[in-house]
Write a protein that holds these residues in place. Structure first.
Motif, PDB file in Angstrom:
ATOM      1  N   VAL A 131      32.834  43.018  28.819  1.00  0.00           N
ATOM      2  CA  VAL A 131      33.150  42.109  29.779  1.00  0.00           C
ATOM      3  C   VAL A 131      31.793  41.628  30.522  1.00  0.00           C
ATOM      4  O   VAL A 131      30.891  42.180  30.980  1.00  0.00           O
ATOM      5  N   VAL A 132      32.094  40.211  30.461  1.00  0.00           N
ATOM      6  CA  VAL A 132      30.894  39.385  31.279  1.00  0.00           C
ATOM      7  C   VAL A 132      30.743  39.177  32.618  1.00  0.00           C
ATOM      8  O   VAL A 132      31.733  38.907  33.237  1.00  0.00           O
ATOM      9  N   PHE A 133      29.721  39.578  33.193  1.00  0.00           N
ATOM     10  CA  PHE A 133      29.517  39.560  34.854  1.00  0.00           C
ATOM     11  C   PHE A 133      29.016  38.010  35.093  1.00  0.00           C
ATOM     12  O   PHE A 133      28.154  37.600  34.230  1.00  0.00           O
ATOM     13  N   ALA A 134      29.382  37.536  36.181  1.00  0.00           N
ATOM     14  CA  ALA A 134      29.142  36.367  36.475  1.00  0.00           C
ATOM     15  C   ALA A 134      27.573  36.289  36.834  1.00  0.00           C
ATOM     16  O   ALA A 134      26.776  35.246  36.667  1.00  0.00           O
ATOM     17  N   ASP A 135      27.022  37.334  37.513  1.00  0.00           N
ATOM     18  CA  ASP A 135      25.747  37.298  37.959  1.00  0.00           C
ATOM     19  C   ASP A 135      25.548  38.744  38.149  1.00  0.00           C
ATOM     20  O   ASP A 135      26.315  39.743  38.084  1.00  0.00           O
ATOM     21  N   MET A 136      24.046  38.936  38.431  1.00  0.00           N
ATOM     22  CA  MET A 136      23.626  40.443  38.930  1.00  0.00           C
ATOM     23  C   MET A 136      24.293  41.061  40.370  1.00  0.00           C
ATOM     24  O   MET A 136      24.660  42.351  40.270  1.00  0.00           O
ATOM     25  N   ALA A 137      24.699  40.269  41.024  1.00  0.00           N
ATOM     26  CA  ALA A 137      25.498  40.960  42.436  1.00  0.00           C
ATOM     27  C   ALA A 137      26.750  41.289  41.942  1.00  0.00           C
ATOM     28  O   ALA A 137      27.047  42.335  42.341  1.00  0.00           O
ATOM     29  N   ALA A 138      27.435  40.656  40.895  1.00  0.00           N
ATOM     30  CA  ALA A 138      28.875  41.031  40.529  1.00  0.00           C
ATOM     31  C   ALA A 138      28.461  42.510  39.750  1.00  0.00           C
ATOM     32  O   ALA A 138      29.393  43.485  39.840  1.00  0.00           O
ATOM     33  N   PHE A 139      27.479  42.335  38.999  1.00  0.00           N
ATOM     34  CA  PHE A 139      27.464  43.591  38.164  1.00  0.00           C
ATOM     35  C   PHE A 139      26.998  44.777  39.204  1.00  0.00           C
ATOM     36  O   PHE A 139      27.428  45.947  38.819  1.00  0.00           O
ATOM     37  N   ARG A 140      26.313  44.737  40.009  1.00  0.00           N
ATOM     38  CA  ARG A 140      25.954  45.634  41.135  1.00  0.00           C
ATOM     39  C   ARG A 140      27.019  46.030  41.963  1.00  0.00           C
ATOM     40  O   ARG A 140      27.133  47.142  42.420  1.00  0.00           O
ATOM     41  N   ALA A 141      28.056  45.207  42.156  1.00  0.00           N
ATOM     42  CA  ALA A 141      29.239  45.386  42.864  1.00  0.00           C
ATOM     43  C   ALA A 141      30.263  45.976  42.278  1.00  0.00           C
ATOM     44  O   ALA A 141      31.274  46.314  42.741  1.00  0.00           O
ATOM     45  N   ARG A 142      30.077  46.523  40.861  1.00  0.00           N
ATOM     46  CA  ARG A 142      31.166  47.128  40.418  1.00  0.00           C
ATOM     47  C   ARG A 142      31.811  48.315  40.644  1.00  0.00           C
ATOM     48  O   ARG A 142      30.952  49.095  41.254  1.00  0.00           O
ATOM     49  N   ASP A 143      33.110  48.566  40.711  1.00  0.00           N
ATOM     50  CA  ASP A 143      33.772  49.476  41.223  1.00  0.00           C
ATOM     51  C   ASP A 143      34.820  49.936  40.152  1.00  0.00           C
ATOM     52  O   ASP A 143      35.881  49.203  40.083  1.00  0.00           O
ATOM     53  N   TRP A 144      34.705  51.105  39.635  1.00  0.00           N
ATOM     54  CA  TRP A 144      35.731  51.466  38.473  1.00  0.00           C
ATOM     55  C   TRP A 144      37.241  51.830  39.063  1.00  0.00           C
ATOM     56  O   TRP A 144      37.895  51.790  38.515  1.00  0.00           O
ATOM     57  N   THR A 145      37.319  52.002  40.523  1.00  0.00           N
ATOM     58  CA  THR A 145      38.788  52.352  41.100  1.00  0.00           C
ATOM     59  C   THR A 145      39.346  50.864  41.549  1.00  0.00           C
ATOM     60  O   THR A 145      40.454  50.930  41.977  1.00  0.00           O
ATOM     61  N   ARG A 146      38.715  49.828  41.545  1.00  0.00           N
ATOM     62  CA  ARG A 146      39.409  48.718  41.824  1.00  0.00           C
ATOM     63  C   ARG A 146      39.775  47.714  40.763  1.00  0.00           C
ATOM     64  O   ARG A 146      39.137  47.689  39.733  1.00  0.00           O
TER      65      ARG A 146
END
Length: 388
Positions: free
Chosen positions: A33-48
């Protein structure tokens, strides 16, 4: 920037889908899955579920199926698993550790029982059986963490007093989990009775076509869901978008199929219960069924599976001859599909009371009731006259 044609083939713009809506949801299959930017990557949360991380985390297709299963069962959140059994074992592995105690009914599903005996016990989990028809046997210790409920047993169909069990678990601060594959969210909505976790094999009634293997765990509490989701991540449990889409299609007709199969099954069991070939006809709708009053109080339907216990005079070879003579009932595992199935379970079924004859379970499909009854009637002629 200007790129070579072969690069352009890989990086063309995706067609927008926000304004498109068909009769069925889109099928999204993804590993990466492609992230929009590194901020989105670092904010990842498997429970959401308000963003996407990786294929096993989920796609729009799988998230939609999880949402629909949660609504169907009356829970807050669902999690898809590769099979019904993997959904059961996920609950155990996520919530139990060495020294914890699990209480399971005597008549627990055989594959569930095998995992408990061969894996959980060897991992140091304490396991104790209880009689779901005698709640005095449901005794807790300081180590008790989880009580498993089957409603009903999917072979002998004893129906437990679910509210009484969950009242005890809640008073003791113990979690309860139910196998609701039989109820499917149609006949039984477990969260109406304060159950904490519900497990389904979506391969059965939810899919309805007999061509997908999948399970689901549904939770009442977010914190329990989070524990299960993170354990599923570590185990690498995931389902494909194509399989999820197949189950989504099945949900469109689930209620219609469930009630049709229930109605046909009731016609069959009522026609067969007076036949002296059988020691017992087992189905929750019959007044003779163990726990019938609880089923009548708590359920709105009775599903499309039933069992026949043949008289003690009939040997296994006699019953095998009867099964082989069936034309519409095909021999095979599973239930809930469009074609009727049959399977012999012999006399060694884990049941509340001893069986005095060979048990055969039937899964009723979408054929006409009169045709299925005629099929059983003609196959009964293969039994030896001397035995009956």
């Amino acid at each position: 920037m200007t790129v070579a044609p072969r690069t352009a083939l890989l990086h063309g713009e995706r067609w927008p889908t926000a304004d498109f809506e068909g009769m069925q949801p889109g099928i999204f299959n993804a590993a990466t899955v492609v992230f929009a930017d590194m901020a989105a990557f670092r904010a990842r949360d498997w429970t959401r579920k308000d963003r996407f991380i990786y294929g096993p985390h989920g796609t729009p297709t799988t998230f939609e199926l999880e949402a629909r299963i949660a609504r169907l069962e009356g829970g807050n959140n669902s999690l898809l698993c590769p099979s019904g059994l993997s959904a059961i074992t996920l609950v155990y592995m996520a919530l139990l550790k060495p020294g914890d105690e699990l209480l399971v009914p005597i008549n627990v599903y055989s594959a569930n029982r095998a995992f408990i005996a061969r894996e959980l016990v060897e991992w140091g989990v304490q396991v104790r059986l209880y009689d779901p028809t005698d709640l005095e046997s449901l005794a807790f210790s300081d180590a008790t963490k989880l009580v498993w409920i089957e409603a009903p047993c999917a072979i002998t169909f004893e129906f437990p007093d679910i509210p009484a069990i969950t009242a005890r678990t809640r008073d003791a601060g113990v979690l309860s989990a139910i196998d609701n594959t039989w109820g499917a969210g149609i006949a039984l909505r477990p969260f109406d009775f304060q159950v904490d976790i519900s497990v389904q094999s979506l391969s059965k009634f939810a899919n309805g076509s007999g061509d997908v293997v999948m399970g689901a765990v549904t939770c009442a509490q977010q914190e329990v869901y989070d524990i299960l989701k993170l354990c599923a991540m570590r185990l690498g449990l995931a389902v494909s978008g194509n399989d999820a889409a197949s189950v989504l299609k099945g949900l469109d007709t689930l209620a219609l199929r469930y009630h049709a199969q229930d109605a046909t099954t009731r016609q069959l069991v009522n026609a067969l219960r007076g036949n002296d070939t059988f020691e017992e006809v087992l189905h929750p709708s019959l007044e003779s069924a163990t726990g019938h009053a609880f089923w009548q109080r708590d359920c709105s339907a009775a599903a499309g599976i039933f069992s026949l216990v043949f008289g003690d005079a009939f040997a296994q070879s006699d019953v095998d001859r009867f099964i082989d003579a069936l034309q519409l009932f095909k021999i095979g595992f599973g239930w809930g599909g469009p074609r009727s199935l049959v399977l012999s379970h012999g006399r060694s079924v884990a049941s509340i009371k001893p069986l005095h004859g060979e048990l055969v379970r039937f899964s009723v499909g979408l054929e006409a009731a009169e045709d299925l009854l005629a099929d059983i009637t003609q196959a009964l002629r293969m039994l030896p006259k001397t035995a009956s």
